[in-house]
Design a protein around this motif. Structure first.
Motif: not given
Length: 287
Positions: A122-136
């Motif tokens: 179950t995914v909780t978020g990106p490992l290395h987000p595009h920017r702080e708080g991003a979901d990508t």
């Protein structure tokens, strides 16, 4: 309603925006008329002879691939070159080619979401987000429904991904409880520091190299370091679940307009695997 290649491309680019691709990447429509009618679409990881054969046999008007066919600078596509031959064959067969690569890697959902879902994470978020708080962003972090020993987790990965000669390899304590997991479809050893910071128990990716992996595991001996175990899978196998995700995007956007096929051709380049016998049970070379 009659669908056209440009309609399929539009659906894919809504989910995988081309401007999210890395500057060095080559994504988009490689060949084919955007205005051409499309009734069948095939999906694959690699645009190679086998998947082009499969798409043509299926009667597809468009092949959607993850890996680019023409990534490096191209000054011609002569038919006596293996890539040029594919382009000529697709054009003659009325088959277009569209590629979504790093823009699909970082999208939400994207390649790593499909890998995580295949493994029951179950995914909780990106490992290395595009920017702080991003979901990508690159990779994903998530959790299993309940912890399980690393040895069992490695078997889970092997059972749920398509089989390859490369197989699935695990590094670390076989009995370590695994609950928080990081994944990255494709080559992911550039993210080793990131998975340590994320507090993962295990990291699933492809193409792990000897020195980065060994240096990563050595950190487990440092008091206070929480360093995840490693699971190395074949590059192709780690990205294959994305094909179904992309196919679902197209069928959702164009219901009753197109028929889809997810390739079942194994295009992983490694085809032979053998276990050596030159070690003892202790792992030492015989005298």
């Amino acid at each position: 309603m009659t669908a056209r290649i440009e309609d399929v491309v539009g659906a894919l680019e809504t989910s995988y925006p081309p401007d999210r691709a890395e500057p060095w990447d080559a994504v988009g429509l490689v060949c084919g008329d955007p205005a051409a009618e499309v009734r069948r679409v095939a999906f694959c990881v690699d645009p190679v002879e086998e998947t082009v054969d499969e798409a043509i046999d299926f009667g597809a008007q468009l092949l959607v691939a993850h890996h680019p066919l023409l990534l490096s600078g191209v000054h011609g596509v002569p038919a006596d070159d293996h890539k040029g031959r594919l382009v000529h064959r697709m054009i003659r067969s009325g088959l277009g080619l569209y590629c979504a690569h790093t823009n699909a890697d970082t999208a939400n959902p994207g390649v790593s979401d499909a890998l995580a879902a295949e493994l029951g994470i179950t995914v909780t978020g990106p490992l290395h987000p595009h920017r702080e708080g991003a979901d990508t962003g690159l990779g994903r972090i998530g959790t299993l429904a309940e912890p399980e020993p690393f040895e069992r987790f490695v078997r889970r990965v092997a059972e749920r991904l398509p089989g390859t000669a490369w197989g699935v390899r695990g590094a670390g304590d076989s009995q370590r409880p695994i609950e928080r997991v990081a994944v990255c479809g494709g080559s992911g050893d550039s993210n080793l520091d990131t998975v340590v910071a994320a507090g993962a128990d295990a990291y699933v990716t492809a193409d792990l190299r000897h020195h980065p992996a060994a240096e990563h595991l050595a950190r487990q001996e440092v008091p206070g370091e929480r360093v995840p175990n490693l699971v190395d899978v074949a590059h192709w196998a780690s990205e294959w679940p994305w094909c179904r995700q992309a196919a679902d995007i197209v069928t959702s956007a164009l219901p009753d307009s197109v028929e889809v096929l997810v390739s079942t051709r194994r295009t992983d380049p490694w085809t032979v695997h053998a276990h050596g016998t030159a070690t003892t049970e202790t792992g030492r070379m015989p005298e």
